[in-house]
Write a protein that holds these residues in place. Structure first.
Motif, PDB file in Angstrom:
ATOM      1  N   ALA A  51       1.055  -0.870  -0.113  1.00  0.00           N
ATOM      2  CA  ALA A  51       0.145   0.074  -0.060  1.00  0.00           C
ATOM      3  C   ALA A  51       1.158   1.531   0.097  1.00  0.00           C
ATOM      4  CB  ALA A  51      -0.569   0.407   1.078  1.00  0.00           C
ATOM      5  N   LEU A  52       0.113   2.517  -0.342  1.00  0.00           N
ATOM      6  CA  LEU A  52       0.660   3.607  -0.638  1.00  0.00           C
ATOM      7  C   LEU A  52       0.086   4.792   0.166  1.00  0.00           C
ATOM      8  CD1 LEU A  52       2.992   5.856  -1.480  1.00  0.00           C
ATOM      9  CD2 LEU A  52       2.340   5.737  -3.383  1.00  0.00           C
ATOM     10  N   ILE A  53       0.136   5.202   1.606  1.00  0.00           N
ATOM     11  CA  ILE A  53      -0.108   5.871   2.322  1.00  0.00           C
ATOM     12  C   ILE A  53       0.643   7.881   1.314  1.00  0.00           C
ATOM     13  CG2 ILE A  53      -1.385   7.361   4.171  1.00  0.00           C
ATOM     14  CD1 ILE A  53      -1.352   4.606   4.913  1.00  0.00           C
ATOM     15  N   ASN A  54       0.006   8.615   0.821  1.00  0.00           N
ATOM     16  CA  ASN A  54       1.014   9.523   0.113  1.00  0.00           C
ATOM     17  C   ASN A  54      -0.013  10.881  -0.215  1.00  0.00           C
ATOM     18  OD1 ASN A  54       2.534  10.554  -1.090  1.00  0.00           O
ATOM     19  ND2 ASN A  54       1.883   9.914  -3.753  1.00  0.00           N
ATOM     20  N   GLY A  55       1.174  12.433  -0.121  1.00  0.00           N
ATOM     21  CA  GLY A  55       0.062  13.246  -0.200  1.00  0.00           C
ATOM     22  C   GLY A  55      -0.462  13.732  -1.283  1.00  0.00           C
ATOM     23  N   LEU A  56      -0.621  14.854  -1.599  1.00  0.00           N
ATOM     24  CA  LEU A  56      -1.606  15.160  -2.758  1.00  0.00           C
ATOM     25  C   LEU A  56      -0.781  14.745  -4.245  1.00  0.00           C
ATOM     26  CD1 LEU A  56      -4.097  18.096  -1.426  1.00  0.00           C
ATOM     27  CD2 LEU A  56      -4.857  15.416  -1.690  1.00  0.00           C
ATOM     28  N   ALA A  57      -1.503  13.912  -4.928  1.00  0.00           N
ATOM     29  CA  ALA A  57      -0.940  14.323  -6.808  1.00  0.00           C
ATOM     30  C   ALA A  57      -0.479  15.291  -7.036  1.00  0.00           C
ATOM     31  CB  ALA A  57      -1.652  13.244  -7.162  1.00  0.00           C
ATOM     32  N   THR A  58      -0.771  16.629  -6.031  1.00  0.00           N
ATOM     33  CA  THR A  58      -1.107  17.638  -7.080  1.00  0.00           C
ATOM     34  C   THR A  58       0.499  18.541  -6.373  1.00  0.00           C
ATOM     35  OG1 THR A  58      -1.797  19.023  -5.142  1.00  0.00           O
ATOM     36  CG2 THR A  58      -3.244  18.598  -7.517  1.00  0.00           C
ATOM     37  N   VAL A  59       1.317  18.050  -5.978  1.00  0.00           N
ATOM     38  CA  VAL A  59       2.766  18.704  -5.337  1.00  0.00           C
ATOM     39  C   VAL A  59       3.414  17.064  -5.711  1.00  0.00           C
ATOM     40  CG1 VAL A  59       3.425  18.655  -3.741  1.00  0.00           C
ATOM     41  CG2 VAL A  59       1.188  19.436  -3.556  1.00  0.00           C
ATOM     42  N   ARG A  60       4.717  18.375  -6.370  1.00  0.00           N
ATOM     43  CA  ARG A  60       6.105  16.889  -6.812  1.00  0.00           C
ATOM     44  C   ARG A  60       6.419  16.851  -6.610  1.00  0.00           C
ATOM     45  NH1 ARG A  60      10.460  16.320  -8.023  1.00  0.00           N
ATOM     46  NH2 ARG A  60      11.600  15.572  -9.883  1.00  0.00           N
ATOM     47  N   PRO A  61       6.714  16.431  -5.750  1.00  0.00           N
ATOM     48  CA  PRO A  61       7.466  14.981  -4.925  1.00  0.00           C
ATOM     49  C   PRO A  61       6.255  14.000  -4.216  1.00  0.00           C
ATOM     50  CG  PRO A  61       7.623  16.958  -3.567  1.00  0.00           C
ATOM     51  CD  PRO A  61       6.632  17.647  -4.368  1.00  0.00           C
ATOM     52  N   PHE A  62       5.165  14.183  -3.994  1.00  0.00           N
ATOM     53  CA  PHE A  62       4.204  13.224  -3.871  1.00  0.00           C
ATOM     54  C   PHE A  62       3.824  12.604  -5.661  1.00  0.00           C
ATOM     55  CE2 PHE A  62       2.987  16.118  -0.278  1.00  0.00           C
ATOM     56  CZ  PHE A  62       4.267  15.840   0.843  1.00  0.00           C
ATOM     57  N   ARG A  63       3.799  13.217  -6.185  1.00  0.00           N
ATOM     58  CA  ARG A  63       3.946  12.942  -7.563  1.00  0.00           C
ATOM     59  C   ARG A  63       4.197  11.978  -7.616  1.00  0.00           C
ATOM     60  NH1 ARG A  63       2.905  17.084 -10.263  1.00  0.00           N
ATOM     61  NH2 ARG A  63       4.680  17.577 -10.808  1.00  0.00           N
ATOM     62  N   GLU A  64       5.789  12.258  -8.051  1.00  0.00           N
ATOM     63  CA  GLU A  64       7.093  11.548  -8.349  1.00  0.00           C
ATOM     64  C   GLU A  64       7.180  10.486  -7.605  1.00  0.00           C
ATOM     65  OE1 GLU A  64       9.257  12.154 -10.495  1.00  0.00           O
ATOM     66  OE2 GLU A  64       7.349  13.282 -11.656  1.00  0.00           O
ATOM     67  N   ARG A  65       6.907   9.905  -6.455  1.00  0.00           N
ATOM     68  CA  ARG A  65       6.574   9.094  -5.311  1.00  0.00           C
ATOM     69  C   ARG A  65       5.539   8.226  -6.094  1.00  0.00           C
ATOM     70  NH1 ARG A  65       7.261  12.594  -0.157  1.00  0.00           N
ATOM     71  NH2 ARG A  65       9.963  12.706   0.074  1.00  0.00           N
ATOM     72  N   GLN A  66       4.467   8.666  -6.269  1.00  0.00           N
ATOM     73  CA  GLN A  66       3.362   7.631  -6.934  1.00  0.00           C
ATOM     74  C   GLN A  66       4.107   7.075  -8.087  1.00  0.00           C
ATOM     75  OE1 GLN A  66       0.235   8.400  -5.588  1.00  0.00           O
ATOM     76  NE2 GLN A  66      -1.164   7.787  -7.253  1.00  0.00           N
ATOM     77  N   LEU A  67       4.810   7.694  -9.167  1.00  0.00           N
ATOM     78  CA  LEU A  67       4.894   7.446  -9.860  1.00  0.00           C
ATOM     79  C   LEU A  67       5.881   6.448  -9.945  1.00  0.00           C
ATOM     80  CD1 LEU A  67       5.429  10.660 -12.398  1.00  0.00           C
ATOM     81  CD2 LEU A  67       3.408   8.954 -12.276  1.00  0.00           C
ATOM     82  N   GLY A  68       7.175   6.263  -9.130  1.00  0.00           N
ATOM     83  CA  GLY A  68       8.304   5.691  -8.842  1.00  0.00           C
ATOM     84  C   GLY A  68       7.193   4.247  -8.088  1.00  0.00           C
TER      85      GLY A  68
END
Length: 351
Positions: free
Chosen positions: A196-213
């Motif tokens: 599972a991934l509990i992540n920040g909002l994908a509108t912010v670059r670090p969280f978007r990049e982490r989700q892509l990875g």
């Protein structure tokens, strides 16, 4: 007996001006200016008279006024969401050390992660006629701050944020996707399949990049991303707690959880403690950024790390380069996986 003088009654000390020095020396203010600016065509007699007047009056030139006349203030504005955040505090301190060594002073503004305050402070800082800006804007609506940065036409370095268009705008980015991909591959190698991934909002670059990875790591292992195992929420401990509860109450819960931010990690750890699960045995945990909570927890937490001091130093050097050249550029710094006890055992299920 100690006597306190009311503020309104305290004597006001007048600042000594160049005109006072001129009167004491018996010369024109322009002659004083020529001496102070070390003009070559000044007689020894005039120089001696002005220097004696300067010493007698303890005259100190207004550095701010002189720098404005020169078109340079040696001030740099630093806009941060919050310096309570140890990540930004570390970046700021390393950045300030480099800039101070180069003769710059920093103006710090914190917006408490309010995007509207981002905009307000950017405008205020620009009115101080700063030579440059370093911006780590709020966690939502970064487009508001980006538009202001583009309009200001001030040499700017964006810290891990999407870059607005502009000739004098640079950026220091972290390669979050690579480190996150390594984390997923590490967990898969230990036998985990429901990650599972509990992540920040994908509108912010670090969280978007982490989700892509994260998604790339799953796909490389032949595992399709399961939308029920991905949460995008505001970065808050309480939301990390709630999302962990939802995940672990599923009929087929994850055996590993990756936290996309440290506040989310705190909530995850809190719920796991309350559920009396043993990290590294009943469930694997991976965090982002190697802060004290990750190193000191028992067992220590596996993290996707980055060199925060290097990030700050790079931002400072890049800003100076942008100020001097008038051209922006982008530098991307690596992230890397640090494996610790929180993920060394494959998930065996939990009760």
């Amino acid at each position: 007996m100690l006597c306190m003088v009311p503020v309104q009654e305290m004597p006001q000390v007048a600042r000594v001006t160049i005109h006072d020095v001129a009167r004491r020396a018996g010369v024109a203010p322009s002659s004083v200016s020529r001496v102070l600016n070390k003009h070559p065509n000044v007689s020894a007699q005039l120089r001696q008279a002005v220097e004696e007047a300067v010493r007698e009056l303890d005259y100190r030139p207004d550095a701010g006024a002189r720098s404005l006349r020169a078109g340079k203030t040696n001030l740099v504005g630093f806009l941060a969401g919050s310096v309570v955040n140890p990540i930004l505090a570390t970046i700021y301190m390393s950045c300030e050390q480099v800039l101070r060594a180069q003769g710059y002073s920093m103006l710090l503004a914190t917006s408490l992660n309010d995007p509207h305050l981002d905009v307000t402070y950017l405008r205020l800082i620009s009115r101080r006629r700063v030579d440059g800006l370093i911006v780590s804007s709020a966690v939502a609506r970064v487009d508001l701050a980006a538009d202001i940065v583009a309009d200001l036409s001030v040499p700017t370095v964006m810290l891990d944020r999407d870059m607005p268009a502009g000739e004098r705008i640079s950026a220091v980015m972290s390669d979050h996707a690579t480190g996150m991909r390594q984390a997923v591959q590490h967990l898969v190698s230990l036998g985990h399949r429901r990650i599972a991934l509990i992540n920040g909002l994908a509108t912010v670059r670090p969280f978007r990049e982490r989700q892509l990875g994260y998604q790339s790591g799953l796909q490389a292992a032949g595992l399709g991303p399961d939308p029920t195992l991905i949460s995008n929420v505001a970065v808050a401990e309480s939301l990390g707690y709630v999302q962990t509860q939802l995940l672990l109450d599923m009929p087929n819960p994850p055996t590993a959880i990756i936290a996309g931010a440290n506040l989310l990690l705190l909530g995850i750890l809190k719920f796991i403690q309350e559920r009396r699960l043993v990290i590294g045995r009943d469930i694997a945990i991976v965090g982002c950024d190697d802060l004290d909570i990750a190193r000191l927890y028992s067992p220590p937490i596996t993290v996707v790390a980055r060199d925060l001091s290097m990030l700050g130093e790079t931002a400072a050097h890049l800003l100076i380069q942008t100020i001097e050249s008038g051209r922006g550029s982008t530098v991307t710094l690596p992230t890397y996986l640090i494996v610790r006890g929180s993920s060394t055992v494959a998930g065996l299920g939990h009760t």
